[in-house]
Design an enzyme around this catalytic site. Structure first.
Site, mmCIF file in Angstrom:
data_model
loop_
_atom_site.group_PDB
_atom_site.id
_atom_site.type_symbol
_atom_site.label_atom_id
_atom_site.label_comp_id
_atom_site.label_asym_id
_atom_site.label_seq_id
_atom_site.Cartn_x
_atom_site.Cartn_y
_atom_site.Cartn_z
ATOM 1 N N ASP A 42 0.808 -1.215 0.000
ATOM 2 C CA ASP A 42 0.000 0.000 0.000
ATOM 3 C C ASP A 42 0.836 1.258 0.000
ATOM 4 O O ASP A 42 2.001 1.245 0.344
ATOM 5 C CB ASP A 42 -0.806 0.053 1.306
ATOM 6 C CG ASP A 42 -2.117 -0.685 1.197
ATOM 7 O OD1 ASP A 42 -2.428 -1.150 0.092
ATOM 8 O OD2 ASP A 42 -2.814 -0.771 2.216
ATOM 9 N N LYS A 64 -3.582 3.578 -3.083
ATOM 10 C CA LYS A 64 -4.535 3.974 -2.062
ATOM 11 C C LYS A 64 -4.234 5.320 -1.464
ATOM 12 O O LYS A 64 -4.258 5.513 -0.274
ATOM 13 C CB LYS A 64 -4.620 2.977 -0.940
ATOM 14 C CG LYS A 64 -5.980 2.363 -1.073
ATOM 15 C CD LYS A 64 -6.625 1.760 -0.024
ATOM 16 C CE LYS A 64 -7.444 0.706 -0.765
ATOM 17 N NZ LYS A 64 -7.667 -0.442 -0.011
ATOM 18 N N MET A 179 -8.093 8.648 9.108
ATOM 19 C CA MET A 179 -8.660 9.063 7.815
ATOM 20 C C MET A 179 -9.602 10.250 7.950
ATOM 21 O O MET A 179 -10.644 10.278 7.302
ATOM 22 C CB MET A 179 -9.455 7.897 7.185
ATOM 23 C CG MET A 179 -8.606 6.699 6.895
ATOM 24 S SD MET A 179 -9.533 5.421 6.071
ATOM 25 C CE MET A 179 -10.438 4.705 7.413
HETATM 26 N N1 SAH Z 1 -4.504 -0.023 9.250
HETATM 27 C C1 SAH Z 1 -3.964 1.292 9.477
HETATM 28 C C2 SAH Z 1 -4.963 2.369 9.193
HETATM 29 C C3 SAH Z 1 -5.360 2.448 7.755
HETATM 30 S S1 SAH Z 1 -6.489 3.717 7.438
HETATM 31 C C4 SAH Z 1 -3.403 1.367 10.899
HETATM 32 O O1 SAH Z 1 -3.665 0.481 11.704
HETATM 33 O O2 SAH Z 1 -2.664 2.308 11.174
HETATM 34 C C5 SAH Z 1 -5.417 4.977 6.872
HETATM 35 C C6 SAH Z 1 -5.297 6.048 7.904
HETATM 36 O O3 SAH Z 1 -4.384 5.662 8.901
HETATM 37 C C7 SAH Z 1 -4.761 7.359 7.403
HETATM 38 O O4 SAH Z 1 -5.755 8.124 6.796
HETATM 39 C C8 SAH Z 1 -4.287 7.990 8.675
HETATM 40 O O5 SAH Z 1 -5.354 8.503 9.413
HETATM 41 C C9 SAH Z 1 -3.756 6.791 9.421
HETATM 42 N N2 SAH Z 1 -2.303 6.611 9.259
HETATM 43 C C10 SAH Z 1 -1.668 5.534 8.808
HETATM 44 N N3 SAH Z 1 -0.335 5.703 8.879
HETATM 45 C C11 SAH Z 1 -0.143 6.922 9.399
HETATM 46 C C12 SAH Z 1 0.995 7.693 9.740
HETATM 47 N N4 SAH Z 1 2.238 7.233 9.553
HETATM 48 N N5 SAH Z 1 0.818 8.913 10.271
HETATM 49 C C13 SAH Z 1 -0.406 9.400 10.484
HETATM 50 N N6 SAH Z 1 -1.517 8.734 10.164
HETATM 51 C C14 SAH Z 1 -1.394 7.514 9.644
#
Ligand code: SAH
Length: 510
Positions: A42, A64, A179
């Site tokens: 991703d 994505k 998100m």
């Molecule tokens: N499965 C992931 C979330 C996926 S949804 C998890 O557990 O982290 C995608 C969202 O995750 C993004 O829109 C943001 O809100 C958050 N996200 C993922 N990585 C991030 C990062 N390094 N810094 C800030 N937000 C992050």
């Protein structure tokens, strides 16, 4: 029988890649990557994590970035099923944890329905690690004992919102939104309408756990306007609640000496790690852009003969860590007894090379004070006479001839063992070159003249104010010859020396 029928089905691992910091990958995730035939990854997966997969593994980008889905979800599901059914070991690498707003549940259901074996490898979710890297514990005995994780971006196909933000705003404890940066005005507005405290502290953490992390603090009634003014964009996690007030004391990550500095590492992919880890430990945002690759020498047989005869020499001289590796890898294929090396003495050009020798449980008899060819030559010559002594010089195919010439002039008999060659690295699976071109960097590091030479061949435009850091005088000479100003030169020509020089440079600016 068709091939299809004889084939055992493969397996699909749904693997959490963690929030961004490559160190926050689980050991199980690394194991799965090492077994992978195919990795489907991703946008939010740190590209360096892909390096754990074998070079031969196929890498498929599933995209994505909210709008630009490189592959639509239903196609993606069928792709995972198809690849696994072909007998492949598939790693579906997802940002954070696969089951926390990662659609991992849907993918697992598809695999189940298709009868494809699958396993889940949980990851560290950005919902918890993001706040932690901003100095915010999501729970704390004195502040809250409840944690709510919600999304600010529902399935766009849903007609009506099922998330009652007004109610979430009133739930006690910490609330973490994923998100939701684009929805912040809507979400905070609904929370306020629902009667939530306008003074509720809110933190937004963008690109959390990476060197590019940014944090914005506000209150429920102004966080949205603050974010707009600051141009604060996705991906970010939002934290609502009193725990945000702990940040001033607990903000450990953003206080590190190289925090916020993007530093490019140009060494070979296999060697970059040692430098990257040290820089990252100081908080730098490291981008590995390997410019060179080490390959076997053209005359491998000739090299083999010299290695086989190593015991006949009075001295073996190593001029690089790669030379040591190439030499001993071959030596121990030819001999199973370390004593086959005989009574030779060993010289190394510098501490990095010497360490490689020591790793093979052999002592280094001579190390110069200055870690360059001239230093090594002088140190040998100033010792006892080398008249008619046999020297085996282990070197790359392209190198200055300072040592062999100097030793020969001093009366020694020198055989040159060409142990490897350095070629341009054409592969860029992590897209580092594009990132450098588009986003620039603060510092670029060069650890040998060949990294300089091959970097220049890539003809990448140099961003303004790029700081050039060199490992030592020989590398600096190559840079100057190309018309580049050297801003930082390591006092000790080795990796710790280079890192110390970069740290000192920024220290003195502060
Ligand atoms: N499965 C992931 C979330 C996926 S949804 C998890 O557990 O982290 C995608 C969202 O995750 C993004 O829109 C943001 O809100 C958050 N996200 C993922 N990585 C991030 C990062 N390094 N810094 C800030 N937000 C992050």
């Amino acid at each position: 029988m068709s091939k299809q029928q004889t084939q055992k089905p493969g397996i699909c691992y749904l693997v959490g890649a963690g929030p961004g910091d490559p160190g926050l990958l689980t050991l199980r995730a690394k194991e799965c990557l090492e077994m992978a035939d195919v990795v489907v990854y991703d946008y939010l997966c740190n590209s360096e994590i892909l390096n754990h997969a074998p070079q031969t593994a196929e890498r498929i980008y599933a995209g994505k970035k909210a709008a630009d889905h490189a592959i639509a979800q239903d196609q993606l599901n069928s792709l995972l099923v198809k690849l696994s059914a072909e007998g492949k070991t598939v790693v579906r690498l997802k940002g954070g944890d696969p089951f926390v707003f990662g659609r991992g549940g849907e993918e697992a259901q598809e695999l189940h329905d298709a009868g494809v074996p699958f396993e889940i490898v949980p990851g560290i979710s950005s919902s918890i690690a993001g706040p932690a890297y901003a100095g915010i514990p999501v729970t704390h005995r004195d502040h809250c004992s409840q944690l709510t994780i919600f999304t600010g971006h529902e399935d766009p196909e849903k007609e009506e919102s099922v998330i009652d933000y007004g109610r979430i705003g009133n739930v006690s404890g910490t609330k973490v939104m994923l998100m939701g940066v684009g929805q912040l005005e809507n979400v905070s507005g609904k929370m306020l309408e629902g009667g939530a405290n306008p003074e509720m502290p809110v933190a937004l953490v963008r690109w959390a756990t990476t060197g590019g992390q940014q944090t914005l603090i506000g209150k429920l009634d102004d966080i949205s306007s603050r974010a707009q003014r600051a141009g604060f964009k996705a991906p970010a996690v939002a934290v609502f609640g009193d725990v945000v007030n702990l940040r001033p004391a607990l903000n450990w990550f953003e206080r590190r000496p190289l925090f916020g500095k993007r530093i490019v590492v140009t060494r070979t992919r296999s060697q970059a790690g040692a430098l990257s880890v040290r820089l990252r430990n100081l908080g730098a945002d490291v981008d590995e852009l390997p410019t060179i690759r080490i390959e076997k020498p053209d005359d491998l047989e000739g090299f083999g003969r010299l290695v086989q005869d190593a015991h006949k020499y009075a001295w073996i001289v190593f001029t690089s860590p790669n030379g040591v590796d190439a030499f001993f890898d071959l030596f121990f294929k030819l001999y199973s007894d370390a004593r086959a090396i005989g009574g030779v003495r060993i010289a190394a050009i510098g501490p990095g090379t010497a360490n490689k020798v020591k790793e093979r449980h052999l002592a280094v008899d001579l190390l110069p004070d200055e870690y360059v060819a001239e230093g090594l030559l002088n140190k040998i010559i100033e010792g006892e006479s080398i008249q008619n002594e046999m020297f085996l010089l282990v070197r790359p195919s392209e190198a200055r001839d300072v040592i062999s010439k100097g030793l020969t002039e001093a009366g020694a008999i020198v055989d040159e063992a060409i142990a490897y060659k350095t070629v341009a690295e054409a592969d860029d699976p992590t897209g580092a070159a594009g990132r450098f071109e588009e986003e620039g960097a603060d510092v670029i590091t060069f650890t040998s003249s060949s990294t300089v030479e091959h970097f220049l061949e890539m003809e990448l435009p140099l961003p303004e104010n790029l700081i050039i850091a060199s490992i030592g005088p020989v590398t600096s000479m190559a840079l100057s010859a190309a018309g580049l100003d050297v801003d930082i030169e390591a006092k000790e020509s080795n990796i710790p020396g280079l890192v110390a020089a970069i740290e000192a440079y920024y220290e003195q600016l502060r």
